[in-house]
Design an enzyme around this catalytic site. Structure first.
Site, mmCIF file in Angstrom:
data_model
loop_
_atom_site.group_PDB
_atom_site.id
_atom_site.type_symbol
_atom_site.label_atom_id
_atom_site.label_comp_id
_atom_site.label_asym_id
_atom_site.label_seq_id
_atom_site.Cartn_x
_atom_site.Cartn_y
_atom_site.Cartn_z
ATOM 1 N N SER A 26 0.869 -1.186 0.000
ATOM 2 C CA SER A 26 0.000 0.000 0.000
ATOM 3 C C SER A 26 0.895 1.222 0.000
ATOM 4 O O SER A 26 2.055 1.157 0.452
ATOM 5 C CB SER A 26 -0.865 0.010 1.268
ATOM 6 O OG SER A 26 -1.563 1.231 1.392
ATOM 7 N N LYS A 64 1.982 -2.483 6.860
ATOM 8 C CA LYS A 64 2.238 -2.274 5.429
ATOM 9 C C LYS A 64 3.692 -1.823 5.201
ATOM 10 O O LYS A 64 4.287 -2.160 4.173
ATOM 11 C CB LYS A 64 1.233 -1.286 4.833
ATOM 12 C CG LYS A 64 -0.187 -1.870 4.728
ATOM 13 C CD LYS A 64 -0.266 -3.041 3.732
ATOM 14 C CE LYS A 64 -1.676 -3.566 3.535
ATOM 15 N NZ LYS A 64 -1.772 -4.620 2.516
ATOM 16 N N TYR A 111 -2.357 -0.808 10.406
ATOM 17 C CA TYR A 111 -2.219 -0.805 8.941
ATOM 18 C C TYR A 111 -0.928 -0.091 8.539
ATOM 19 O O TYR A 111 -0.159 -0.589 7.714
ATOM 20 C CB TYR A 111 -3.441 -0.117 8.311
ATOM 21 C CG TYR A 111 -3.609 -0.387 6.823
ATOM 22 C CD1 TYR A 111 -4.062 -1.622 6.368
ATOM 23 C CD2 TYR A 111 -3.326 0.589 5.869
ATOM 24 C CE1 TYR A 111 -4.221 -1.885 5.006
ATOM 25 C CE2 TYR A 111 -3.488 0.340 4.509
ATOM 26 C CZ TYR A 111 -3.936 -0.894 4.089
ATOM 27 O OH TYR A 111 -4.094 -1.151 2.735
HETATM 28 N N1 LIG Z 1 -8.687 -0.201 -1.303
HETATM 29 C C1 LIG Z 1 -7.640 0.577 -1.098
HETATM 30 O O1 LIG Z 1 -7.786 1.822 -1.048
HETATM 31 C C2 LIG Z 1 -6.254 -0.016 -0.961
HETATM 32 C C3 LIG Z 1 -5.151 0.847 -1.034
HETATM 33 C C4 LIG Z 1 -3.883 0.328 -0.908
HETATM 34 C C5 LIG Z 1 -3.689 -1.024 -0.705
HETATM 35 N N2 LIG Z 1 -4.760 -1.853 -0.636
HETATM 36 C C6 LIG Z 1 -4.494 -3.278 -0.420
HETATM 37 O O2 LIG Z 1 -5.026 -4.019 -1.502
HETATM 38 C C7 LIG Z 1 -5.288 -5.371 -1.078
HETATM 39 C C8 LIG Z 1 -6.676 -5.740 -1.536
HETATM 40 O O3 LIG Z 1 -7.598 -4.911 -0.841
HETATM 41 P P1 LIG Z 1 -8.983 -4.411 -1.462
HETATM 42 O O4 LIG Z 1 -8.988 -2.953 -1.390
HETATM 43 O O5 LIG Z 1 -9.268 -5.114 -2.723
HETATM 44 O O6 LIG Z 1 -9.913 -4.903 -0.247
HETATM 45 P P2 LIG Z 1 -11.132 -5.908 -0.178
HETATM 46 O O7 LIG Z 1 -11.499 -5.912 1.265
HETATM 47 O O8 LIG Z 1 -12.123 -5.577 -1.203
HETATM 48 O O9 LIG Z 1 -10.455 -7.298 -0.586
HETATM 49 C C9 LIG Z 1 -9.622 -7.995 0.278
HETATM 50 C C10 LIG Z 1 -9.961 -9.471 0.155
HETATM 51 O O10 LIG Z 1 -9.069 -10.195 0.998
HETATM 52 C C11 LIG Z 1 -9.809 -11.216 1.629
HETATM 53 N N3 LIG Z 1 -9.142 -11.622 2.870
HETATM 54 C C12 LIG Z 1 -9.017 -10.907 4.003
HETATM 55 N N4 LIG Z 1 -8.379 -11.638 4.925
HETATM 56 C C13 LIG Z 1 -8.086 -12.828 4.343
HETATM 57 C C14 LIG Z 1 -7.439 -14.007 4.789
HETATM 58 N N5 LIG Z 1 -6.969 -14.113 6.041
HETATM 59 N N6 LIG Z 1 -7.303 -15.023 3.922
HETATM 60 C C15 LIG Z 1 -7.776 -14.938 2.658
HETATM 61 N N7 LIG Z 1 -8.407 -13.858 2.187
HETATM 62 C C16 LIG Z 1 -8.572 -12.825 3.027
HETATM 63 C C17 LIG Z 1 -11.193 -10.628 1.886
HETATM 64 O O11 LIG Z 1 -12.185 -11.638 2.059
HETATM 65 C C18 LIG Z 1 -11.389 -9.796 0.603
HETATM 66 O O12 LIG Z 1 -12.064 -10.526 -0.409
HETATM 67 C C19 LIG Z 1 -5.089 -5.370 0.434
HETATM 68 O O13 LIG Z 1 -3.817 -5.901 0.748
HETATM 69 C C20 LIG Z 1 -5.148 -3.900 0.800
HETATM 70 O O14 LIG Z 1 -4.457 -3.613 1.995
HETATM 71 C C21 LIG Z 1 -6.049 -1.384 -0.764
#
Ligand SMILES: NC(=O)c1ccc[n+]([C@@H]2O[C@H](COP(=O)([O-])OP(=O)(O)OC[C@H]3O[C@@H](n4cnc5c(N)ncnc54)[C@H](O)[C@@H]3O)[C@@H](O)[C@H]2O)c1
Length: 265
Positions: free
Chosen positions: A139, A156, A152
């Site tokens: 992230s 991260k 977080y």
């Molecule tokens: N959305 C944002 O603004 C953003 C920004 C930077 C980084 N990220 C990162 O991107 C990645 C994806 O996030 P997203 O935004 O798509 O979120 P999201 O919550 O839509 O998707 C995350 C998925 O991970 C799954 N998950 C959570 N814990 C788990 C586990 N223990 N085992 C297996 N699956 C698990 C959840 O069920 C979900 O489907 C994450 O690592 C998040 O930190 C997101």
């Protein structure tokens, strides 16, 4: 990296960024793909929707070493050795110093240790073949910070640190590593954070453009093609990170002002 004909695993693939990457990888012509998520039904439904002939959806908790090893074995037995492992699952907490120990442990387990378990499971076969690619979804919080979410911000940073360590340790043995570091992305993680009034989600939206997961998937495909370590779907993050490194005190002052503005509004 050329995605056509490769075997891929994506964790956290049931929705958001993981699902968008899965759809895009299929369009790029991967030979086989395993989609893993805590939400087994959603992962299976997505696999069926994309192409059941070359995509399998399974339930998996990425904090369980046996289940992560099982993903690598399933992909190998169904499609062939894994070329690209996307360690993408992640969680936010929305909490600060009040965070209880169980929540800290869960954040470490999902946001950091899951990358360790993935590397441990998949690297031996990649090293044997002299090639392989690890994509770690970190992230922009891992380069900058996450206002209002201490676990977080901290985990991260650790995820970026582990990705760097893998890249420097195994880069000369054919292993590519990328750290995906987006800022705001319109996924359930962000929209649920906003619905709960999390400061981190509000700051993320105020801090810059919120991309679609499809835009992030585009940046991933371009970053993999270029084999670039840092994949920044928001290119401005590079400038923020540079300014933070050049003058941390000034950067912290700017962050304090941002927090005051958010809390006042
Ligand atoms: N959305 C944002 O603004 C953003 C920004 C930077 C980084 N990220 C990162 O991107 C990645 C994806 O996030 P997203 O935004 O798509 O979120 P999201 O919550 O839509 O998707 C995350 C998925 O991970 C799954 N998950 C959570 N814990 C788990 C586990 N223990 N085992 C297996 N699956 C698990 C959840 O069920 C979900 O489907 C994450 O690592 C998040 O930190 C997101």
């Amino acid at each position: 990296m050329e995605l056509r004909g490769t075997v891929v695993v994506v964790t956290g693939a049931a929705g958001g960024i993981g699902a968008a990457m899965a759809r895009r990888f299929a369009a790029e012509g991967v030979a086989g793909m395993v989609l893993a998520d805590l939400d087994r039904d959603a992962a299976s439904a997505l696999a069926r929707e994309i192409d059941p002939a070359r995509v399998t959806g399974v339930g998996c908790d990425v904090t369980d070493a046996g289940e992560v090893a099982g993903l690598v074995a399933l992909a190998r037995d169904t499609y062939g050795p894994v070329d690209l492992f996307c360690s993408n699952a992640g969680i936010t907490t929305g909490t600060g110093l009040d965070t209880d120990d169980a929540t800290w442990q869960r954040a470490w387990a999902v946001n950091v240790h899951a990358h360790v378990l993935a590397a441990r499971a998949v690297l031996p076969s990649m090293l044997e073949r002299g090639s392989g690619y690890l994509l770690q979804t970190c992230s922009a919080a891992g380069l900058l910070t996450a206002v209002g979410d201490a676990p977080y911000a901290v985990t991260k940073h650790a995820a970026v640190g582990f990705a760097e360590w893998l890249a420097m340790t195994y880069g000369d043995r054919g292993i590519k590593v990328s750290a995906l570091c987006p800022q705001g992305v319109r996924t359930p993680m962000l929209t649920e954070g906003l619905a709960r009034g999390h400061t981190a989600a509000r700051v993320t939206v105020a801090a810059g453009p919120v991309l679609t997961p499809e835009q992030v998937a585009d940046a991933v495909v371009a970053g993999l093609a270029a084999e670039r370590f840092l994949i920044l779907p928001h290119p401005e993050v590079a400038g923020y990170a540079r300014r933070k490194a050049e003058d941390p005190d000034r950067w912290l002052g700017g962050m304090r002002k941002l927090i005051a503005t958010i809390e006042a509004g």
